[in-house]
Design a protein around this motif. Structure first.
Motif, PDB file in Angstrom:
ATOM      1  N   LYS A 589      12.799   5.561   6.722  1.00  0.00           N
ATOM      2  CA  LYS A 589      13.448   4.256   6.772  1.00  0.00           C
ATOM      3  C   LYS A 589      12.450   3.307   7.428  1.00  0.00           C
ATOM      4  O   LYS A 589      12.136   3.446   8.610  1.00  0.00           O
ATOM      5  CB  LYS A 589      14.746   4.326   7.566  1.00  0.00           C
ATOM      6  N   ALA A 590      11.940   2.361   6.660  1.00  0.00           N
ATOM      7  CA  ALA A 590      10.850   1.528   7.131  1.00  0.00           C
ATOM      8  C   ALA A 590      11.264   0.065   7.143  1.00  0.00           C
ATOM      9  O   ALA A 590      11.769  -0.451   6.147  1.00  0.00           O
ATOM     10  CB  ALA A 590       9.623   1.714   6.239  1.00  0.00           C
ATOM     11  N   GLN A 591      11.046  -0.596   8.289  1.00  0.00           N
ATOM     12  CA  GLN A 591      11.282  -2.025   8.394  1.00  0.00           C
ATOM     13  C   GLN A 591      10.002  -2.697   8.842  1.00  0.00           C
ATOM     14  O   GLN A 591       9.390  -2.312   9.834  1.00  0.00           O
ATOM     15  CB  GLN A 591      12.398  -2.327   9.387  1.00  0.00           C
ATOM     16  N   TYR A 592       9.594  -3.716   8.095  1.00  0.00           N
ATOM     17  CA  TYR A 592       8.378  -4.461   8.394  1.00  0.00           C
ATOM     18  C   TYR A 592       8.743  -5.927   8.315  1.00  0.00           C
ATOM     19  O   TYR A 592       8.867  -6.495   7.231  1.00  0.00           O
ATOM     20  CB  TYR A 592       7.297  -4.100   7.375  1.00  0.00           C
ATOM     21  N   SER A 593       8.978  -6.555   9.470  1.00  0.00           N
ATOM     22  CA  SER A 593       9.545  -7.900   9.433  1.00  0.00           C
ATOM     23  C   SER A 593       9.045  -8.752  10.585  1.00  0.00           C
ATOM     24  O   SER A 593       8.694  -8.254  11.658  1.00  0.00           O
ATOM     25  CB  SER A 593      11.073  -7.823   9.484  1.00  0.00           C
ATOM     26  N   GLY A 594       9.003 -10.058  10.340  1.00  0.00           N
ATOM     27  CA  GLY A 594       8.662 -11.018  11.370  1.00  0.00           C
ATOM     28  C   GLY A 594       7.253 -10.923  11.900  1.00  0.00           C
ATOM     29  O   GLY A 594       6.965 -11.392  13.001  1.00  0.00           O
ATOM     30  N   ASN A 595       6.338 -10.338  11.147  1.00  0.00           N
ATOM     31  CA  ASN A 595       4.958 -10.209  11.589  1.00  0.00           C
ATOM     32  C   ASN A 595       4.120 -11.396  11.116  1.00  0.00           C
ATOM     33  O   ASN A 595       4.412 -12.007  10.086  1.00  0.00           O
ATOM     34  CB  ASN A 595       4.350  -8.916  11.051  1.00  0.00           C
ATOM     35  N   GLU A 596       3.070 -11.706  11.864  1.00  0.00           N
ATOM     36  CA  GLU A 596       2.108 -12.728  11.467  1.00  0.00           C
ATOM     37  C   GLU A 596       0.770 -12.049  11.227  1.00  0.00           C
ATOM     38  O   GLU A 596       0.221 -11.410  12.125  1.00  0.00           O
ATOM     39  CB  GLU A 596       1.974 -13.798  12.544  1.00  0.00           C
ATOM     40  N   ILE A 597       0.268 -12.181   9.999  1.00  0.00           N
ATOM     41  CA  ILE A 597      -0.938 -11.464   9.607  1.00  0.00           C
ATOM     42  C   ILE A 597      -1.970 -12.466   9.116  1.00  0.00           C
ATOM     43  O   ILE A 597      -1.697 -13.235   8.193  1.00  0.00           O
ATOM     44  CB  ILE A 597      -0.654 -10.429   8.499  1.00  0.00           C
ATOM     45  N   MET A 598      -3.148 -12.468   9.736  1.00  0.00           N
ATOM     46  CA  MET A 598      -4.254 -13.323   9.306  1.00  0.00           C
ATOM     47  C   MET A 598      -5.449 -12.436   9.014  1.00  0.00           C
ATOM     48  O   MET A 598      -5.945 -11.735   9.892  1.00  0.00           O
ATOM     49  CB  MET A 598      -4.616 -14.333  10.401  1.00  0.00           C
ATOM     50  N   TYR A 599      -5.901 -12.452   7.763  1.00  0.00           N
ATOM     51  CA  TYR A 599      -7.055 -11.650   7.369  1.00  0.00           C
ATOM     52  C   TYR A 599      -8.129 -12.558   6.790  1.00  0.00           C
ATOM     53  O   TYR A 599      -7.847 -13.471   6.034  1.00  0.00           O
ATOM     54  CB  TYR A 599      -6.675 -10.620   6.315  1.00  0.00           C
ATOM     55  N   GLY A 600      -9.351 -12.251   7.101  1.00  0.00           N
ATOM     56  CA  GLY A 600     -10.452 -12.987   6.508  1.00  0.00           C
ATOM     57  C   GLY A 600     -11.327 -12.066   5.700  1.00  0.00           C
ATOM     58  O   GLY A 600     -12.539 -12.203   5.679  1.00  0.00           O
ATOM     59  N   SER A 601     -10.732 -11.077   5.034  1.00  0.00           N
ATOM     60  CA  SER A 601     -11.523 -10.040   4.374  1.00  0.00           C
ATOM     61  C   SER A 601     -11.258 -10.011   2.878  1.00  0.00           C
ATOM     62  O   SER A 601     -10.554 -10.859   2.339  1.00  0.00           O
ATOM     63  CB  SER A 601     -11.229  -8.688   4.996  1.00  0.00           C
ATOM     64  N   LEU A 602     -11.808  -9.013   2.229  1.00  0.00           N
ATOM     65  CA  LEU A 602     -11.822  -8.973   0.781  1.00  0.00           C
ATOM     66  C   LEU A 602     -10.715  -8.159   0.152  1.00  0.00           C
ATOM     67  O   LEU A 602     -10.545  -8.203  -1.053  1.00  0.00           O
ATOM     68  CB  LEU A 602     -13.170  -8.399   0.301  1.00  0.00           C
ATOM     69  N   CYS A 603      -9.994  -7.358   0.928  1.00  0.00           N
ATOM     70  CA  CYS A 603      -9.037  -6.469   0.292  1.00  0.00           C
ATOM     71  C   CYS A 603      -7.607  -6.896   0.569  1.00  0.00           C
ATOM     72  O   CYS A 603      -7.359  -7.698   1.456  1.00  0.00           O
ATOM     73  CB  CYS A 603      -9.257  -5.019   0.717  1.00  0.00           C
ATOM     74  N   PRO A 604      -6.641  -6.395  -0.199  1.00  0.00           N
ATOM     75  CA  PRO A 604      -5.253  -6.826  -0.051  1.00  0.00           C
ATOM     76  C   PRO A 604      -4.629  -6.277   1.223  1.00  0.00           C
ATOM     77  O   PRO A 604      -5.135  -5.343   1.818  1.00  0.00           O
ATOM     78  CB  PRO A 604      -4.572  -6.229  -1.281  1.00  0.00           C
ATOM     79  N   ASP A 605      -3.527  -6.891   1.589  1.00  0.00           N
ATOM     80  CA  ASP A 605      -2.728  -6.358   2.681  1.00  0.00           C
ATOM     81  C   ASP A 605      -1.631  -5.497   2.063  1.00  0.00           C
ATOM     82  O   ASP A 605      -0.563  -5.974   1.740  1.00  0.00           O
ATOM     83  CB  ASP A 605      -2.120  -7.504   3.494  1.00  0.00           C
ATOM     84  N   ARG A 606      -1.931  -4.228   1.869  1.00  0.00           N
ATOM     85  CA  ARG A 606      -0.922  -3.321   1.308  1.00  0.00           C
ATOM     86  C   ARG A 606      -0.134  -2.775   2.483  1.00  0.00           C
ATOM     87  O   ARG A 606      -0.535  -1.829   3.137  1.00  0.00           O
ATOM     88  CB  ARG A 606      -1.582  -2.208   0.516  1.00  0.00           C
ATOM     89  N   VAL A 607       1.005  -3.393   2.753  1.00  0.00           N
ATOM     90  CA  VAL A 607       1.706  -3.105   3.993  1.00  0.00           C
ATOM     91  C   VAL A 607       2.294  -1.718   4.007  1.00  0.00           C
ATOM     92  O   VAL A 607       2.190  -0.981   4.968  1.00  0.00           O
ATOM     93  CB  VAL A 607       2.797  -4.170   4.238  1.00  0.00           C
ATOM     94  N   ILE A 608       2.946  -1.295   2.931  1.00  0.00           N
ATOM     95  CA  ILE A 608       3.568   0.024   2.914  1.00  0.00           C
ATOM     96  C   ILE A 608       3.070   0.777   1.692  1.00  0.00           C
ATOM     97  O   ILE A 608       3.083   0.266   0.581  1.00  0.00           O
ATOM     98  CB  ILE A 608       5.107  -0.074   2.892  1.00  0.00           C
ATOM     99  N   ASN A 609       2.640   1.990   1.904  1.00  0.00           N
ATOM    100  CA  ASN A 609       2.018   2.759   0.839  1.00  0.00           C
ATOM    101  C   ASN A 609       2.450   4.217   0.948  1.00  0.00           C
ATOM    102  O   ASN A 609       2.831   4.686   2.007  1.00  0.00           O
ATOM    103  CB  ASN A 609       0.488   2.663   0.978  1.00  0.00           C
ATOM    104  N   ASN A 610       2.423   4.933  -0.173  1.00  0.00           N
ATOM    105  CA  ASN A 610       2.670   6.372  -0.185  1.00  0.00           C
ATOM    106  C   ASN A 610       4.058   6.742   0.330  1.00  0.00           C
ATOM    107  O   ASN A 610       4.217   7.688   1.105  1.00  0.00           O
ATOM    108  CB  ASN A 610       1.622   7.120   0.641  1.00  0.00           C
ATOM    109  N   LEU A 611       5.085   6.007  -0.077  1.00  0.00           N
ATOM    110  CA  LEU A 611       6.440   6.352   0.348  1.00  0.00           C
ATOM    111  C   LEU A 611       6.905   7.623  -0.348  1.00  0.00           C
ATOM    112  O   LEU A 611       6.743   7.789  -1.553  1.00  0.00           O
ATOM    113  CB  LEU A 611       7.402   5.205   0.032  1.00  0.00           C
ATOM    114  N   TYR A 612       7.501   8.496   0.413  1.00  0.00           N
ATOM    115  CA  TYR A 612       8.006   9.754  -0.118  1.00  0.00           C
ATOM    116  C   TYR A 612       9.334   9.527  -0.830  1.00  0.00           C
ATOM    117  O   TYR A 612      10.062   8.569  -0.552  1.00  0.00           O
ATOM    118  CB  TYR A 612       8.196  10.734   1.047  1.00  0.00           C
ATOM    119  N   THR A 613       9.672  10.416  -1.742  1.00  0.00           N
ATOM    120  CA  THR A 613      10.924  10.319  -2.478  1.00  0.00           C
ATOM    121  C   THR A 613      12.115  10.181  -1.526  1.00  0.00           C
ATOM    122  O   THR A 613      12.266  10.945  -0.587  1.00  0.00           O
ATOM    123  CB  THR A 613      11.119  11.558  -3.364  1.00  0.00           C
ATOM    124  N   GLY A 614      12.950   9.165  -1.771  1.00  0.00           N
ATOM    125  CA  GLY A 614      14.123   8.932  -0.945  1.00  0.00           C
ATOM    126  C   GLY A 614      13.903   7.965   0.192  1.00  0.00           C
ATOM    127  O   GLY A 614      14.816   7.685   0.957  1.00  0.00           O
TER     128      GLY A 614
END
Length: 746
Positions: A589-614
């Motif tokens: 159970k993942a909650q990702y909220s109210g964050n401030e993210i500043m990036y000056g780089s070349l790749c994406p901000d993939r916040v959540i990855n590789n979630l398991y079934t369910g």
């Protein structure tokens, strides 16, 4: 002549014979002049004995005094001298190894030699290593190895790394490998090896030095680090230490031993040149050692298996020895302690000043009901500042490690440790300490926590930490809180493998200086057991060369209200990311909220990855700056919408016209899927005219223990239904399906 409070005349002692005559009876003994003790003296069952004065007891190697069952013993203002013959115990064998890197060899971390795929240059003593801008898809290590440095196999050596040895990004440290006369490898010399009571190079005919740079798929591009090889100094052991027996630990003995005595005190005494512990208390009750000065000894003050209150306070302990030609060096050969308490019940070690010990303060309780207060000490140690092992779990109050200043060498493994021993738990508060590494050239944790799969309740608060790793917690059943800490220049800011982690309001700056572990992140959470989750809130961190966050194997995590700023470029490969959740082998159970993210780089901000079934996810209210971002695998959430759902792998196969296919149960650990709620379905491919729906088969429920901890969960069950009304058979392949709660309950 009588003194206030005394019931007998003062006995003035100037010779060993006079001391022998005076010791068997109670009363006052004034040490006048220097008294040589060249044989074992024993005192037993004498109460209210007060030994004081400005004189000196000078011990030979055969001399000692043992006080057994001597209640209310007081030793005040006496000088104790040992039999170390020389104040210099080291000489400089070699300053700097840059000349040995003129014609180096190379190692890629897997015993293959290759120096062609990375850049390196040696200018004076400065060796610069760079991995360049290429994208490294896997763990990549490039090492530079010196030529053979000749050693004398009949001599003993230690190595010190001076401040300023390392700077830059991506360095993987330094390694010393020893060889015999035939060139065969003996092994690695690890200065801070704590598996024995000494660490030294002995019996080796040669040594090679290895330094390197390492990148991983999630670290920054253009890693470059500099090693100042002039900062490596090899010392040869001289004089007493050169021939010192390694058969038994030096601190197992002392010429001053007090055993089985009530209320013994050693106060305002001086100990010098003793090749053992300065003084040892064993099995006593209500011990006090205060205001003493210990210099040039092979150990400090020790209290073992004592009960009542053990107070070791206000002492000045300096275990450094001289270097031939000038200077001094801490104890890098023998494992010595400034203060040591093993198996004692209630220990206070406070306001001590300790220099040169390999371990500054170590307290080993081995009992859940025992505890310690380590407060207000100033420590400069070689390998560990403070170690508090077990205790406190069932005590009225937790262990306290507070307001200490700890400085350790670049070879150190821990600044402050709270760990499990032979007991069942550890309960500690570590707060308001300052922990400083001399140089960030090796692996080590500013605060190291370990519960050995036992009960764990540790609070790490308001500490200032300059270390390779800020806070590292491993294998605990219970909770770990890290809050309001200021962590700088750490390769990893906070890492927790505890059942429940609460990471709140920390500041983690420039987490870029060392590459230490493959799982390299400013904050890394990996739950020890599945059922408890973690909260990571209101933290500030920037300039990480790797992942901002890494969460794995936890039933729930809440990553909320954090501020993240990164300036480092990474690969443009869209399959790689900055923040990662790996829920396998459990649904999350993942909650990702109210964050401030500043990036000056070349790749994406993939916040959540590789979630398991369910797995269930919720992403909302985040603010982004910089380049494109990809919040969830398969989703885009630039506007800050809210998604609660789960992913599942399913192969519907062939579905005939007029027929339906029903998925297996999709388990979702979230109470917001209730029977009767509408459920959205997102298919992984074109449905070719078929319709896909989903429904909640059963809601989730929790099992709680007596403390209302979740000890078991029954997930909600959702099913997907595909109906074919196209007029012909349709065959579908494998795919990852997503179900979303259409009406999230609040």
């Amino acid at each position: 002549m009588l003194v206030a409070g005394s019931t007998s005349a003062i006995r003035v002692v100037k010779t060993k014979a006079q001391l022998q005559a005076a010791l068997p009876s109670s009363g006052d003994i004034l040490i006048a002049g220097t008294v040589t003790i060249d044989e074992p003296l024993a005192v037993s069952g004498v109460a209210r004995l007060w030994i004081y004065g400005g004189g000196k007891l000078q011990f030979t190697s055969a001399g000692s005094i043992t006080f057994a069952s001597c209640d209310d013993l007081s030793v005040d203002g006496v000088k104790f001298g040992g039999w170390i013959a020389q104040t210099d115990q080291y000489s400089v064998f070699k300053t700097g190894v840059h000349g040995d890197f003129a014609s180096p060899s190379y190692n890629n971390g897997a015993s293959a030699v290759d120096g062609s795929d990375f850049s390196h240059s040696l200018v004076g003593s400065m060796l610069t290593l760079s991995l360049g801008a290429a994208f490294w898809n896997a763990l990549t290590t490039r090492n530079v190895v010196s030529s053979m440095i000749s050693l004398d196999p009949t001599k003993r050596y230690v190595i010190d790394i001076k401040a300023g040895f390392y700077s830059g990004d991506g360095g993987n440290g330094v390694q010393f490998t020893t060889y015999d006369a035939g060139g065969a490898e003996i092994g690695e010399y690890a200065p801070a090896d704590s598996s024995s009571y000494y660490s030294v190079i002995s019996g080796a005919s040669g040594m090679k030095v290895r330094v390197g740079v390492t990148s991983w798929y999630n670290t920054a591009l253009d890693l470059s680090c500099v090693y100042d090889l002039s900062k490596i100094v090899i010392y040869k052991i001289e004089n007493d230490l050169a021939a010192f027996s390694l058969a038994t630990p030096t601190e197992d003995s002392s010429p001053i031993l007090i055993s089985n005595s009530k209320r013994p005190i050693i106060r305002d005494c001086q100990f010098d040149l003793i090749p053992a512990a300065a003084a040892i208390f064993v099995g006593c009750v209500d011990v006090e050692a205060s205001g003493n000065t210990v210099t040039r000894c092979f150990g400090g003050i020790s209290a073992t298996t004592s009960t009542g209150k053990t107070k070791i306070v206000g002492n000045k302990i300096d275990l450094r020895f001289g270097v031939v030609g000038g200077g001094s060096l801490g104890q890098r050969f023998l494992r010595t302690h400034g203060v040591q308490a093993s198996g004692s019940s209630d220990v206070e070690a406070s306001r001590n000043t300790i220099n040169g010990a390999s371990w500054g303060i170590e307290i080993l309780h081995y009992n859940d009901a025992y505890r310690h207060d380590v407060v207000g000490n100033t420590i400069e140690a070689e390998y560990c500042g403070i170690s508090g092992v077990s205790g406190g779990w069932t005590a009225q109050f937790p262990n306290i490690i507070k307001s200490n200043t700890v400085k350790v060498s670049g070879s150190a493994i821990m600044g402050i440790e709270a760990a499990i021993g032979a007991a069942q738990g550890v309960r500690s508060v570590i707060e308001d300490n300052t922990v400083l590494w001399n140089d960030l050239c090796q692996f080590g944790a500013g605060v190291a926590l370990s519960a050995g799969s036992q009960n764990f309740d540790v609070r790490v608060r308001r500490n200032t930490i300059f270390a390779p790793i800020g806070v590292n917690a491993t294998a605990g059943i219970g909770t770990m809180e890290a809050s309001k800490n200021n962590i700088r220049h750490a390769g990893r800011g906070i890492s927790s493998f505890v059942q429940a982690s609460f990471i709140d309001d920390n500041e983690i700056y420039t987490a870029k200086n060392t590459w230490l572990l493959a799982a390299h992140a400013a904050i890394h959470i990996s739950a020890y057991t599945y059922y408890i989750g973690s909260e990571i809130t209101k933290n500030k961190y920037d300039d990480t060369i790797s992942l901002s966050g890494w969460v794995e194997g936890t039933a729930f995590f809440d990553w909320r209200g954090n501020k993240i700023y990164e300036r480092y470029a990474r690969t443009g490969d869209m399959t790689h990311h900055r923040f990662e959740v790996i829920s396998n082998p459990y649904a999350t159970k993942a909650q990702y909220s109210g964050n401030e993210i500043m990036y000056g780089s070349l790749c994406p901000d993939r916040v959540i990855n590789n979630l398991y079934t369910g797995s269930v996810f919720e992403v909302s209210g985040n603010k982004y700056g910089g380049l494109a971002h990809d919040v969830l695998v398969g989703f885009h959430n630039a506007s800050g919408g809210r998604d609660v759902g789960a992913v599942a792998a399913w192969n519907p196969g062939a579905i005939a016209n007029g027929a339906s296919a029903i998925s297996a149960d999709i388990n979702i650990l979230d109470h917001r899927f209730q029977i009767g709620d509408p459920v959205k379905v997102m298919a992984p491919y074109d449905l070719q005219g078929c319709t896909a729906t989903a429904y909640v088969k059963s809601a989730a429920s929790d099992t709680l223990d007596g403390s209302n901890f979740i000890t078991g969960q029954t997930p909600a069950v959702v099913k997907i239904v595909i109906t074919n009304a196209t007029g012909g058979s349709i065959t579908f392949a494998d795919g990852t399906w997503v179900v979303l709660a259409d009406n999230v309950r609040r």
